[in-house]
Design a protein around this motif. Structure first.
Motif, PDB file in Angstrom:
ATOM      1  N   SER A   1      -6.233 -24.018 -41.234  1.00 11.33           N
ATOM      2  CA  SER A   1      -7.614 -24.249 -40.823  1.00 11.33           C
ATOM      3  C   SER A   1      -7.796 -24.082 -39.325  1.00 11.33           C
ATOM      4  O   SER A   1      -8.926 -24.094 -38.824  1.00 11.33           O
ATOM      5  N   ASN A   2      -6.696 -23.909 -38.600  1.00 11.04           N
ATOM      6  CA  ASN A   2      -6.789 -23.709 -37.157  1.00 11.04           C
ATOM      7  C   ASN A   2      -7.573 -22.449 -36.809  1.00 11.04           C
ATOM      8  O   ASN A   2      -8.218 -22.386 -35.762  1.00 11.04           O
ATOM      9  N   TYR A   3      -7.532 -21.458 -37.701  1.00  2.00           N
ATOM     10  CA  TYR A   3      -8.292 -20.234 -37.446  1.00  2.00           C
ATOM     11  C   TYR A   3      -9.785 -20.517 -37.458  1.00  2.00           C
ATOM     12  O   TYR A   3     -10.529 -20.040 -36.586  1.00  2.00           O
ATOM     13  N   ALA A   4     -10.230 -21.281 -38.430  1.00  2.36           N
ATOM     14  CA  ALA A   4     -11.651 -21.636 -38.501  1.00  2.36           C
ATOM     15  C   ALA A   4     -12.057 -22.436 -37.275  1.00  2.36           C
ATOM     16  O   ALA A   4     -13.145 -22.238 -36.714  1.00  2.36           O
ATOM     17  N   GLU A   5     -11.170 -23.340 -36.850  1.00  3.49           N
ATOM     18  CA  GLU A   5     -11.457 -24.147 -35.666  1.00  3.49           C
ATOM     19  C   GLU A   5     -11.556 -23.269 -34.427  1.00  3.49           C
ATOM     20  O   GLU A   5     -12.446 -23.467 -33.578  1.00  3.49           O
ATOM     21  N   ALA A   6     -10.664 -22.293 -34.306  1.00  4.81           N
ATOM     22  CA  ALA A   6     -10.687 -21.389 -33.153  1.00  4.81           C
ATOM     23  C   ALA A   6     -11.976 -20.574 -33.127  1.00  4.81           C
ATOM     24  O   ALA A   6     -12.615 -20.427 -32.071  1.00  4.81           O
ATOM     25  N   VAL A   7     -12.362 -20.043 -34.267  1.00  2.99           N
ATOM     26  CA  VAL A   7     -13.598 -19.256 -34.340  1.00  2.99           C
ATOM     27  C   VAL A   7     -14.805 -20.144 -34.047  1.00  2.99           C
ATOM     28  O   VAL A   7     -15.737 -19.725 -33.342  1.00  2.99           O
ATOM     29  N   ASN A   8     -14.801 -21.369 -34.557  1.00  2.00           N
ATOM     30  CA  ASN A   8     -15.896 -22.297 -34.270  1.00  2.00           C
ATOM     31  C   ASN A   8     -16.048 -22.511 -32.767  1.00  2.00           C
ATOM     32  O   ASN A   8     -17.164 -22.542 -32.240  1.00  2.00           O
ATOM     33  N   LEU A   9     -14.920 -22.666 -32.073  1.00  2.00           N
ATOM     34  CA  LEU A   9     -14.959 -22.876 -30.630  1.00  2.00           C
ATOM     35  C   LEU A   9     -15.503 -21.645 -29.904  1.00  2.00           C
ATOM     36  O   LEU A   9     -16.312 -21.767 -28.984  1.00  2.00           O
ATOM     37  N   ILE A  10     -15.057 -20.462 -30.320  1.00  2.00           N
ATOM     38  CA  ILE A  10     -15.533 -19.225 -29.688  1.00  2.00           C
ATOM     39  C   ILE A  10     -17.033 -19.071 -29.885  1.00  2.00           C
ATOM     40  O   ILE A  10     -17.781 -18.767 -28.945  1.00  2.00           O
ATOM     41  N   VAL A  11     -17.495 -19.301 -31.102  1.00  2.00           N
ATOM     42  CA  VAL A  11     -18.926 -19.164 -31.397  1.00  2.00           C
ATOM     43  C   VAL A  11     -19.730 -20.204 -30.622  1.00  2.00           C
ATOM     44  O   VAL A  11     -20.789 -19.902 -30.041  1.00  2.00           O
ATOM     45  N   GLU A  12     -19.239 -21.428 -30.578  1.00  2.00           N
ATOM     46  CA  GLU A  12     -19.955 -22.487 -29.864  1.00  2.00           C
ATOM     47  C   GLU A  12     -20.060 -22.197 -28.376  1.00  2.00           C
ATOM     48  O   GLU A  12     -21.162 -22.245 -27.797  1.00  2.00           O
ATOM     49  N   TYR A  13     -18.927 -21.905 -27.740  1.00  2.00           N
ATOM     50  CA  TYR A  13     -18.935 -21.765 -26.291  1.00  2.00           C
ATOM     51  C   TYR A  13     -19.536 -20.452 -25.813  1.00  2.00           C
ATOM     52  O   TYR A  13     -20.258 -20.425 -24.804  1.00  2.00           O
ATOM     53  N   VAL A  14     -19.272 -19.373 -26.515  1.00  2.00           N
ATOM     54  CA  VAL A  14     -19.790 -18.078 -26.077  1.00  2.00           C
ATOM     55  C   VAL A  14     -21.219 -17.845 -26.554  1.00  2.00           C
ATOM     56  O   VAL A  14     -22.102 -17.477 -25.772  1.00  2.00           O
ATOM     57  N   HIS A  15     -21.463 -18.081 -27.834  1.00  2.00           N
ATOM     58  CA  HIS A  15     -22.761 -17.718 -28.405  1.00  2.00           C
ATOM     59  C   HIS A  15     -23.793 -18.834 -28.365  1.00  2.00           C
ATOM     60  O   HIS A  15     -24.988 -18.552 -28.299  1.00  2.00           O
ATOM     61  N   ALA A  16     -23.369 -20.074 -28.399  1.00  6.07           N
ATOM     62  CA  ALA A  16     -24.325 -21.174 -28.336  1.00  6.07           C
ATOM     63  C   ALA A  16     -24.530 -21.673 -26.906  1.00  6.07           C
ATOM     64  O   ALA A  16     -25.648 -21.969 -26.493  1.00  6.07           O
ATOM     65  N   ARG A  17     -23.444 -21.733 -26.133  1.00  4.64           N
ATOM     66  CA  ARG A  17     -23.540 -22.274 -24.779  1.00  4.64           C
ATOM     67  C   ARG A  17     -23.670 -21.206 -23.697  1.00  4.64           C
ATOM     68  O   ARG A  17     -23.871 -21.522 -22.535  1.00  4.64           O
ATOM     69  N   GLY A  18     -23.499 -19.939 -24.093  1.00  3.06           N
ATOM     70  CA  GLY A  18     -23.688 -18.859 -23.125  1.00  3.06           C
ATOM     71  C   GLY A  18     -22.507 -18.595 -22.217  1.00  3.06           C
ATOM     72  O   GLY A  18     -22.658 -17.967 -21.156  1.00  3.06           O
ATOM     73  N   GLY A  19     -21.319 -19.051 -22.612  1.00  2.00           N
ATOM     74  CA  GLY A  19     -20.124 -18.788 -21.815  1.00  2.00           C
ATOM     75  C   GLY A  19     -19.482 -17.471 -22.201  1.00  2.00           C
ATOM     76  O   GLY A  19     -20.125 -16.598 -22.788  1.00  2.00           O
ATOM     77  N   LYS A  20     -18.218 -17.331 -21.885  1.00  4.01           N
ATOM     78  CA  LYS A  20     -17.487 -16.117 -22.238  1.00  4.01           C
ATOM     79  C   LYS A  20     -16.068 -16.494 -22.638  1.00  4.01           C
ATOM     80  O   LYS A  20     -15.592 -17.590 -22.336  1.00  4.01           O
ATOM     81  N   LEU A  21     -15.414 -15.585 -23.315  1.00  2.00           N
ATOM     82  CA  LEU A  21     -14.020 -15.762 -23.697  1.00  2.00           C
ATOM     83  C   LEU A  21     -13.145 -15.142 -22.618  1.00  2.00           C
ATOM     84  O   LEU A  21     -13.333 -13.979 -22.263  1.00  2.00           O
ATOM     85  N   VAL A  22     -12.218 -15.917 -22.085  1.00  4.58           N
ATOM     86  CA  VAL A  22     -11.297 -15.422 -21.066  1.00  4.58           C
ATOM     87  C   VAL A  22      -9.901 -15.397 -21.676  1.00  4.58           C
ATOM     88  O   VAL A  22      -9.383 -16.434 -22.097  1.00  4.58           O
ATOM     89  N   THR A  23      -9.296 -14.219 -21.750  1.00  4.85           N
ATOM     90  CA  THR A  23      -7.958 -14.093 -22.329  1.00  4.85           C
ATOM     91  C   THR A  23      -6.931 -13.910 -21.225  1.00  4.85           C
ATOM     92  O   THR A  23      -7.245 -13.410 -20.142  1.00  4.85           O
ATOM     93  N   SER A  24      -5.691 -14.318 -21.508  1.00  2.00           N
ATOM     94  CA  SER A  24      -4.645 -14.156 -20.502  1.00  2.00           C
ATOM     95  C   SER A  24      -3.268 -14.126 -21.142  1.00  2.00           C
ATOM     96  O   SER A  24      -3.055 -14.693 -22.224  1.00  2.00           O
ATOM     97  N   GLY A  25      -2.342 -13.481 -20.446  1.00  2.00           N
ATOM     98  CA  GLY A  25      -0.962 -13.398 -20.887  1.00  2.00           C
ATOM     99  C   GLY A  25      -0.183 -12.581 -19.869  1.00  2.00           C
ATOM    100  O   GLY A  25      -0.780 -11.860 -19.062  1.00  2.00           O
ATOM    101  N   MET A  26       1.131 -12.688 -19.903  1.00  2.00           N
ATOM    102  CA  MET A  26       1.997 -11.933 -18.989  1.00  2.00           C
ATOM    103  C   MET A  26       2.742 -10.840 -19.747  1.00  2.00           C
ATOM    104  O   MET A  26       3.069 -11.008 -20.930  1.00  2.00           O
ATOM    105  N   GLY A  27       3.033  -9.748 -19.051  1.00  2.00           N
ATOM    106  CA  GLY A  27       3.831  -8.691 -19.661  1.00  2.00           C
ATOM    107  C   GLY A  27       3.176  -8.080 -20.886  1.00  2.00           C
ATOM    108  O   GLY A  27       1.971  -7.819 -20.912  1.00  2.00           O
ATOM    109  N   LYS A  28       3.991  -7.869 -21.933  1.00  2.00           N
ATOM    110  CA  LYS A  28       3.471  -7.267 -23.160  1.00  2.00           C
ATOM    111  C   LYS A  28       2.396  -8.137 -23.794  1.00  2.00           C
ATOM    112  O   LYS A  28       1.403  -7.635 -24.320  1.00  2.00           O
ATOM    113  N   ALA A  29       2.589  -9.459 -23.759  1.00  2.00           N
ATOM    114  CA  ALA A  29       1.578 -10.368 -24.302  1.00  2.00           C
ATOM    115  C   ALA A  29       0.270 -10.231 -23.545  1.00  2.00           C
ATOM    116  O   ALA A  29      -0.820 -10.355 -24.117  1.00  2.00           O
TER     117      ALA A  29
END
Length: 203
Positions: free
Chosen positions: A24-52
């Motif tokens: 169910s963590n996937y549903a929770e992750a999507v809920n957070l993305i939808v809430e913060y980006v689409h409801a609150r007007g924020g953005k998704l910031v991704t990060s990682g080093m090297g190949k990741a």
């Protein structure tokens, strides 16, 4: 290379994808993305080093082209001013196979100094790691063995990271009702832009 060697590599990669832990963590992750980006007007910031980090960059561009504004933040450059891209109502997606990547652990601390209540989604092969413990939502990869003959080069691990990113993107697209018309507005060039415009006329 013999065909049986190729078949073996393909089978190992396919099995790694099949064995990605589903929860169910996937549903929770999507809920957070939808809430913060689409409801609150924020953005998704991704990060990682090297190949990741390259996977994180790809995930950001795929999200952006499918209606969810996203940016890649290099964790080292973040320490030299690029952290300024992070704002309230953003959400972060961090990727580290080991879950111990120093630059990402430091990024969490630095980000909280700027936005104390930042939410973190973490994709990692080590759900017991320091980075995973900092996560709001952790998405384990299943820690597959690399197909690299040395067992070192990120190969299978980056495959499953990519697939997990695809799951998040596709699930978010469905949640926000992203259409061919929406796609065409963001993708003007090339074959995909032409195809999306053609399909949008049918909607």
């Amino acid at each position: 290379m013999m065909t049986d060697e190729i078949s073996s590599i393909l089978e190992k990669e396919a099995n790694a994808v099949r064995n990605i832990p589903v929860s169910s963590n996937y549903a929770e992750a999507v809920n957070l993305i939808v809430e913060y980006v689409h409801a609150r007007g924020g953005k998704l910031v991704t990060s990682g080093m090297g190949k990741a980090g390259q996977i994180a960059m790809n995930i950001a561009t795929t999200f952006s082209s499918t209606g969810t504004p996203a940016f890649f933040l290099h964790p080292s450059e973040a320490q030299h001013g690029d952290l300024g891209i992070v704002q309230a109502n953003d959400i972060m997606l961090l990727i580290s196979n080991s879950g111990k990547t120093r630059e990402l652990v430091e990024l969490v601390s630095l980000t909280r100094g700027l936005v104390p209540d930042m939410k973190f989604i973490v994709i990692t092969g080590n759900p017991e790691s320091e980075l995973a413990q900092e996560a709001t939502v952790c998405l384990p990869t299943g820690a597959p063995a690399e197909v690299c003959p040395l067992g070192l080069t990120p190969t299978t691990s980056t495959t499953v990271m990519t697939v997990i990113g695809d799951i998040l993107v596709v699930s978010t697209m469905k949640r926000i009702g992203f259409t061919n018309t929406d796609y065409a507005k963001r993708h003007h060039g090339g074959y995909l832009g032409s195809k999306s415009r053609e399909q949008s006329k049918k909607e």
